[in-house]
Design a protein around this motif. Structure first.
Motif, PDB file in Angstrom:
ATOM      1  N   GLU A 193     -53.267  27.321 -36.543  1.00 51.76           N
ATOM      2  CA  GLU A 193     -53.225  27.086 -37.986  1.00 51.76           C
ATOM      3  C   GLU A 193     -52.109  27.887 -38.623  1.00 51.76           C
ATOM      4  OE1 GLU A 193     -57.249  27.853 -39.179  1.00 51.76           O
ATOM      5  OE2 GLU A 193     -57.936  26.227 -37.887  1.00 51.76           O
ATOM      6  N   ILE A 195     -49.216  28.516 -37.154  1.00 50.73           N
ATOM      7  CA  ILE A 195     -47.958  27.804 -36.887  1.00 50.73           C
ATOM      8  C   ILE A 195     -47.785  26.661 -37.894  1.00 50.73           C
ATOM      9  CG2 ILE A 195     -46.672  26.417 -35.210  1.00 50.73           C
ATOM     10  CD1 ILE A 195     -48.113  27.918 -32.984  1.00 50.73           C
ATOM     11  N   ALA A 196     -48.890  25.932 -38.148  1.00 49.32           N
ATOM     12  CA  ALA A 196     -48.828  24.825 -39.110  1.00 49.32           C
ATOM     13  C   ALA A 196     -48.408  25.346 -40.483  1.00 49.32           C
ATOM     14  CB  ALA A 196     -50.183  24.126 -39.204  1.00 49.32           C
ATOM     15  N   ASN A 199     -44.588  26.426 -40.718  1.00 48.87           N
ATOM     16  CA  ASN A 199     -43.624  25.340 -40.906  1.00 48.87           C
ATOM     17  C   ASN A 199     -43.739  24.716 -42.290  1.00 48.87           C
ATOM     18  OD1 ASN A 199     -42.037  24.919 -38.372  1.00 48.87           O
ATOM     19  ND2 ASN A 199     -44.085  24.985 -37.535  1.00 48.87           N
ATOM     20  N   ALA A 200     -44.970  24.567 -42.788  1.00 46.94           N
ATOM     21  CA  ALA A 200     -45.143  23.957 -44.103  1.00 46.94           C
ATOM     22  C   ALA A 200     -44.476  24.816 -45.173  1.00 46.94           C
ATOM     23  CB  ALA A 200     -46.628  23.777 -44.406  1.00 46.94           C
ATOM     24  N   GLN A 203     -40.690  24.489 -45.046  1.00 44.92           N
ATOM     25  CA  GLN A 203     -40.195  23.200 -45.533  1.00 44.92           C
ATOM     26  C   GLN A 203     -40.291  23.100 -47.045  1.00 44.92           C
ATOM     27  OE1 GLN A 203     -38.465  21.049 -43.790  1.00 44.92           O
ATOM     28  NE2 GLN A 203     -38.674  22.424 -42.051  1.00 44.92           N
ATOM     29  N   LEU A 213     -47.122  16.930 -50.880  1.00 43.04           N
ATOM     30  CA  LEU A 213     -47.197  16.190 -49.623  1.00 43.04           C
ATOM     31  C   LEU A 213     -47.345  17.146 -48.438  1.00 43.04           C
ATOM     32  CD1 LEU A 213     -46.909  13.451 -48.255  1.00 43.04           C
ATOM     33  CD2 LEU A 213     -44.441  13.771 -48.286  1.00 43.04           C
ATOM     34  N   LEU A 214     -46.562  18.233 -48.461  1.00 41.72           N
ATOM     35  CA  LEU A 214     -46.610  19.180 -47.346  1.00 41.72           C
ATOM     36  C   LEU A 214     -47.934  19.926 -47.302  1.00 41.72           C
ATOM     37  CD1 LEU A 214     -42.963  20.409 -47.466  1.00 41.72           C
ATOM     38  CD2 LEU A 214     -44.113  19.506 -45.463  1.00 41.72           C
ATOM     39  N   THR A 217     -50.348  17.522 -45.673  1.00 46.56           N
ATOM     40  CA  THR A 217     -50.129  17.390 -44.216  1.00 46.56           C
ATOM     41  C   THR A 217     -50.596  18.654 -43.505  1.00 46.56           C
ATOM     42  OG1 THR A 217     -48.162  16.133 -44.769  1.00 46.56           O
ATOM     43  CG2 THR A 217     -48.410  16.794 -42.486  1.00 46.56           C
ATOM     44  N   MET A 218     -50.267  19.830 -44.078  1.00 51.00           N
ATOM     45  CA  MET A 218     -50.674  21.099 -43.463  1.00 51.00           C
ATOM     46  C   MET A 218     -52.195  21.185 -43.353  1.00 51.00           C
ATOM     47  SD  MET A 218     -50.150  24.941 -44.944  1.00 51.00           S
ATOM     48  CE  MET A 218     -51.583  24.917 -46.006  1.00 51.00           C
ATOM     49  N   VAL A 220     -54.461  18.758 -43.352  1.00 48.90           N
ATOM     50  CA  VAL A 220     -55.021  17.806 -42.387  1.00 48.90           C
ATOM     51  C   VAL A 220     -54.846  18.349 -40.973  1.00 48.90           C
ATOM     52  CG1 VAL A 220     -54.755  15.493 -41.398  1.00 48.90           C
ATOM     53  CG2 VAL A 220     -54.694  15.785 -43.861  1.00 48.90           C
ATOM     54  N   GLY A 221     -53.623  18.833 -40.671  1.00 45.16           N
ATOM     55  CA  GLY A 221     -53.356  19.377 -39.335  1.00 45.16           C
ATOM     56  C   GLY A 221     -54.222  20.584 -39.032  1.00 45.16           C
ATOM     57  N   GLN A 222     -54.383  21.459 -40.007  1.00 40.57           N
ATOM     58  CA  GLN A 222     -55.206  22.653 -39.791  1.00 40.57           C
ATOM     59  C   GLN A 222     -56.666  22.291 -39.586  1.00 40.57           C
ATOM     60  OE1 GLN A 222     -54.160  25.064 -43.215  1.00 40.57           O
ATOM     61  NE2 GLN A 222     -53.038  26.450 -41.895  1.00 40.57           N
ATOM     62  N   VAL A 224     -57.831  19.666 -38.120  1.00 42.21           N
ATOM     63  CA  VAL A 224     -58.030  19.230 -36.734  1.00 42.21           C
ATOM     64  C   VAL A 224     -57.984  20.441 -35.797  1.00 42.21           C
ATOM     65  CG1 VAL A 224     -57.172  17.738 -34.912  1.00 42.21           C
ATOM     66  CG2 VAL A 224     -57.044  16.983 -37.265  1.00 42.21           C
ATOM     67  N   ALA A 225     -57.047  21.372 -36.045  1.00 44.61           N
ATOM     68  CA  ALA A 225     -56.931  22.553 -35.181  1.00 44.61           C
ATOM     69  C   ALA A 225     -58.182  23.421 -35.272  1.00 44.61           C
ATOM     70  CB  ALA A 225     -55.695  23.361 -35.552  1.00 44.61           C
TER      71      ALA A 225
ATOM     72  N   GLU B  32     -52.766  22.020 -31.174  1.00 47.02           N
ATOM     73  CA  GLU B  32     -52.905  21.181 -32.364  1.00 47.02           C
ATOM     74  C   GLU B  32     -52.186  21.800 -33.550  1.00 47.02           C
ATOM     75  OE1 GLU B  32     -57.117  20.608 -32.698  1.00 47.02           O
ATOM     76  OE2 GLU B  32     -57.148  19.674 -30.725  1.00 47.02           O
ATOM     77  N   GLY B  33     -52.222  23.130 -33.619  1.00 45.33           N
ATOM     78  CA  GLY B  33     -51.498  23.796 -34.699  1.00 45.33           C
ATOM     79  C   GLY B  33     -50.000  23.590 -34.559  1.00 45.33           C
ATOM     80  N   ALA B  36     -49.223  20.192 -35.773  1.00 40.93           N
ATOM     81  CA  ALA B  36     -49.278  20.150 -37.235  1.00 40.93           C
ATOM     82  C   ALA B  36     -48.038  20.807 -37.831  1.00 40.93           C
ATOM     83  CB  ALA B  36     -50.550  20.851 -37.720  1.00 40.93           C
ATOM     84  N   GLY B  37     -47.593  21.909 -37.215  1.00 46.79           N
ATOM     85  CA  GLY B  37     -46.404  22.603 -37.718  1.00 46.79           C
ATOM     86  C   GLY B  37     -45.180  21.718 -37.629  1.00 46.79           C
ATOM     87  N   CYS B  40     -45.283  19.003 -40.195  1.00 49.87           N
ATOM     88  CA  CYS B  40     -44.880  19.501 -41.517  1.00 49.87           C
ATOM     89  C   CYS B  40     -43.363  19.583 -41.598  1.00 49.87           C
ATOM     90  CB  CYS B  40     -45.478  20.879 -41.780  1.00 49.87           C
ATOM     91  SG  CYS B  40     -47.221  20.832 -42.125  1.00 49.87           S
ATOM     92  N   MET B  57     -49.021  12.676 -35.664  1.00 53.61           N
ATOM     93  CA  MET B  57     -49.624  13.998 -35.497  1.00 53.61           C
ATOM     94  C   MET B  57     -51.089  13.877 -35.081  1.00 53.61           C
ATOM     95  SD  MET B  57     -50.305  16.885 -38.400  1.00 53.61           S
ATOM     96  CE  MET B  57     -51.774  16.099 -39.060  1.00 53.61           C
ATOM     97  N   GLN B  61     -52.781  15.154 -31.692  1.00 54.82           N
ATOM     98  CA  GLN B  61     -53.843  16.165 -31.760  1.00 54.82           C
ATOM     99  C   GLN B  61     -55.107  15.672 -31.089  1.00 54.82           C
ATOM    100  OE1 GLN B  61     -53.883  16.948 -35.993  1.00 54.82           O
ATOM    101  NE2 GLN B  61     -52.991  18.950 -35.649  1.00 54.82           N
TER     102      GLN B  61
END
Lengths: 243, 83
Positions: A193, A195-196, A199-200, A203, A213-214, A217-218, A220-222, A224-225, B32-33, B36-37, B40, B57, B61
Motif C-alpha cells: 500500500e 508503494i501505491a 506513486n500516486a 504523479q 482520479l489518482l 485509483t490509489m 482501489v489498488g490499496q 485489493v492489496a 498488488e501494491g 497499484a503503484g 497510478c 491493474m 492483482q
C-alpha cells in the motif's frame, strides 16, 4: 529445573516485549530514513523550499513512527500487566502478542515512509501543490498503517483475553500461531500500500489536476492489496477465539 | 502438561496454519501494491486511459491474489480438517 507459574508467565512476557519493540523499530526507522533521504535529495536542488519540505517530511515521519510507538506501547503493557493470578498458558499468549505487534509494524513503518519520501520529491517539483500532496500522503500512509492497527488489536486481544487453566499443545500453538499469522501477514500489505501511495503522490505532483482520479485509483489498488491482511486477521481471530 | 501424539499433531497444525497465512500474505500484499503503484503512475501520464489501466491493474492483482487465497485455504484446512 523447576519453575514457578509466575516465572514462566514473566519469561513469555519479557521475550514478547523484546520482539514487539525490536521488530517494530525496524520498519519505522527504514521508512523515516527513506523520507529523510528524499527530503535531502529535494533540498539539494531547491534549497529555498526547505520550510515546506521539512514540514512535510516531519509529518510523514510522524505517521511512520506510529507503528514504532504501537510496538513500544505493547512492550510496556507486556512488562507491567502480567500477574501471578494468570494461568500458565498466558506466557504463550504474551509471546504471541509481541510477535503480532512487532512483525506487523515492520511493513507499515516502511509503507508509511514511502509516500512521505515521494511527497518531499513532489513538493520540489510542484511547490504550489504542497497542501494537496500532504493530504494525499496522509491518506495513503493512513491506509498503509491499517494492518499495524490490526496487529495492535490482536496483541491487545492476546494480552487481555480470559484464558483457560489447562495447558495443552493445541492451545499453546493456536496462541503463538495467531501472533505469527497476523504479524507476518501485515508486512506485505503495509509495504504494498505504501508503494501505491508513493506513486500516486508523485504523479499528483506532476499533474495536480489529476488528483481526484489518482486518489481513486490509489484507493482501489490499496483495497485489493489489503485483502491478504484481512485474511490474516480472520485466521488470527479464528485461532484465538476458536480454541 | 500431558501431551498425546494427537495433541502434538493438532498443535503443529494450528501453528502451521498461522505460519501459512502469515508468510503467504507477504507476497500478494507487496505485489498488488506494486501493481497499484505502477497503475497510478500510468494514470498520471495518460489520465484518459484510466478505465483501461484500472481494469488491467485489477486483473493483474487478481492473479497475484491467488497465492494469498491458497494460503487461506491451506490455513483453514489445517485448522478445521486435520485432526
Amino acid at each position: 529445573m523447576t519453575w514457578e507459574n509466575f516465572e514462566m508467565i514473566r519469561a513469555g512476557a519479557v521475550l514478547g516485549a523484546g520482539f514487539s519493540v525490536g521488530f517494530a523499530a525496524i520498519g519505522a526507522a527504514v521508512g523515516e530514513g527513506y523520507a529523510a533521504g528524499k527530503a535531502s535529495q529535494t533540498l539539494a536542488y531547491r534549497p529555498e523550499l526547505s520550510g515546506d519540505v521539512l514540514k512535510t517530511m516531519l509529518v510523514g515521519q510522524a505517521v511512520a513512527e506510529t507503528a514504532g510507538i504501537f510496538g513500544l506501547v505493547i512492550a510496556m503493557l507486556l512488562l507491567f500487566t502480567p500477574n501471578a493470578a494468570q494461568p500458565t498458558i498466558a506466557a504463550w499468549a504474551f509471546l504471541g502478542a509481541g510477535l503480532a505487534m512487532g512483525l506487523s509494524a515492520i511493513g507499515c513503518g516502511i509503507g508509511a515512509g514511502l509516500p512521505a519520501g515521494s511527497a518531499c520529491l513532489g513538493i520540489g517539483r510542484q511547490p504550489s501543490a504542497s497542501a494537496q500532496l500532504t493530504t494525499l500522503m496522509l491518506i495513503g500512509a493512513g491506509v498503509a498503517q491499517s494492518t499495524a492497527i490490526y496487529g495492535f488489536l490482536i496483541a491487545l486481544l492476546l494480552l487481555f483475553k480470559k484464558l483457560p487453566d489447562v495447558v495443552s499443545m493445541p492451545g499453546i500453538c493456536a496462541l503463538v500461531g495467531a501472533g505469527l499469522a497476523m504479524g507476518f501477514g501485515a508486512i506485505g500489505p503495509g509495504i504494498g500500500e505504501g508503494i501505491a501511495a508513493e506513486n500516486a503522490v508523485y504523479q499528483v505532483a506532476r499533474n495536480p489536476e489529476n488528483g481526484t482520479l489518482l486518489t481513486r485509483t490509489m484507493l482501489v489498488g490499496q483495497a485489493v492489496a489489503e485483502s491478504t491482511g484481512i485474511y490474516s486477521l480472520v485466521i488470527a481471530l479464528l485461532l484465538i477465539l476458536g480454541t | 502438561m500431558d501431551m498425546s501424539g494427537a495433541d502434538f499433531v493438532r498443535g503443529m497444525a494450528l501453528l502451521g496454519a498461522g505460519i501459512a497465512m502469515g508468510l503467504g500474505a507477504i507476497g500478494p500484499g507487496v505485489g498488488e501494491g506494486y501493481a497499484a503503484g505502477k497503475a497510478c503512475e500510468a494514470v498520471g501520464r495518460k489520465p484518459e486511459e484510466a478505465g483501461l489501466l484500472t481494469r488491467t491493474m485489477l486483473v493483474g492483482q487478481a492473479v497475484s491474489e491467488s497465492t494469498g487465497i491458497y494460503s487461506l485455504v491451506v490455513a483453514l484446512l489445517l485448522m478445521f480438517v486435520v485432526k
